[in-house]
Design an enzyme around this catalytic site. Structure first.
Site, PDB file in Angstrom:
ATOM      1  N   PRO A   2      35.847  46.339 -33.404  1.00  0.00           N
ATOM      2  CG  PRO A   2      35.904  48.297 -34.447  1.00  0.00           C
ATOM      3  CD  PRO A   2      36.349  46.977 -34.690  1.00  0.00           C
ATOM      4  CD  GLU A   3      32.246  41.345 -32.311  1.00  0.00           C
ATOM      5  OE1 GLU A   3      30.654  41.005 -32.252  1.00  0.00           O
ATOM      6  OE2 GLU A   3      33.066  40.422 -31.975  1.00  0.00           O
TER       7      GLU A   3
END
Length: 279
Positions: A2-3
């Site tokens: 996840p960014e």
DNA sequence: AGACAAACCTGTCTGC
DNA sequence: TGCAGACAGGTTTGTC
């Protein structure tokens, strides 16, 4: 995994838990990031009996605020972490490590097969005293990222611009996918040294970063494999990626006939078009 | 100081 | 079918 857009998607999907009261905290006992174990007694003291007030995000970190408490729960999803709101009756996902059982029969569950994630506590009002948050740079969706500011940040750095973008102390929230995407958008070669990028290109990059993050956010983030939000929904942005994972494919820029290339730098896959991202 | 590789983990996919 | 090896969205640590 996840960014920033994925973490923000998770943050928003936590809303149905706001107002619910934490009854009990449970922990698998397995170490998470840096082989560190959760301080379960502190987690219980901080959260049990408290209502979930809301959730904030700093870069890729989530802060879950507890009503009338001094503490907020700090969560980083690492590569494979997930936060889910589920009925206690549903079976736990594999590799569930931390569970916040809610008084209404639901549970907030943190699962993470690779255990690169982190769960901790931060003191509300003194968030930046926490070592994980102390050095975080500009959050491109919360703070304005203007060209001259980015250029000034880039100027002293001899790092490759892609490594610069992955450095959370400079700009917080960009990861491996969006670094390649933003550099393609701004037409900058990922291997270019940060201090050799022209001011004009730095300005384009300062526009590209929030643009690509916002666009991804509207699609609920990128689910390449296993990203899901707290409600179980996957992100649709993988369909809209311009370069990431597209090596061998045609460049999607209108006036460019280049072919996307994949290159490993600092151990991370990097994608760019040799045609429209010149040295 | 700054740049880079390696380490931390498990799961999944590819090729033989 | 089995197995080895490569690879994965992140961050820290050690080494040069």
């Amino acid at each position: 995994m996840p960014e920033l857009p994925e973490v923000e998607t998770v943050r928003r999907s936590l809303a149905p838990a706001f107002g619910a009261r934490v009854e009990q905290v449970r922990y698998s006992g397995l170490p998470l990031r840096l082989r560190k174990k959760l301080d379960l007694r502190a987690q219980r003291r901080a959260a049990e009996g408290a209502g979930i007030e809301g959730a904030r995000r700093l870069g890729k970190y989530l802060l879950v605020d507890l009503q009338d408490r001094e503490w907020a729960i700090l969560v980083h999803l690492g590569m494979s972490g997930r936060l889910r709101i589920m009925s206690a009756a549903e079976p736990e996902p594999p590799h569930t490590h931390v569970v916040w059982a809610l008084a209404d029969g639901r549970e907030l569950r943190f699962s993470d097969p690779r255990r690169f994630g982190q769960v901790d506590l931060v003191q509300r009002g003194a968030e930046r005293d926490h070592p994980a948050l102390a050095k975080l740079g500009i959050d491109p969706l919360e703070d304005p990222l203007d060209g001259p500011t980015l250029y000034e940040l880039m100027h002293p750095s001899r790092q490759a611009i892609k490594a610069f973008l992955l450095d959370q102390r400079k700009v917080a929230g960009i990861g491996n996918i969006y670094a390649s995407e933003a550099l393609w958008m701004a037409q900058i070669r990922p291997s270019a040294r940060a201090n050799t990028v022209s001011k004009a290109r730095a300005v384009r990059l300062a526009e590209a970063i929030p643009a690509v993050l916002r666009r991804a956010l509207t699609k609920g983030g990128t689910s390449l494999k296993d990203f899901i939000a707290a409600d179980g929904r996957t992100g649709e942005f993988a369909e809209y990626l311009q370069v990431y994972g597209r090596d061998g494919g045609d460049c999607l820029r209108d006036d460019c006939d280049g072919v996307i290339r994949r290159q490993v730098t600092q151990g991370r896959a990097t994608f760019y078009c040799p045609g429209c991202q010149p040295r």
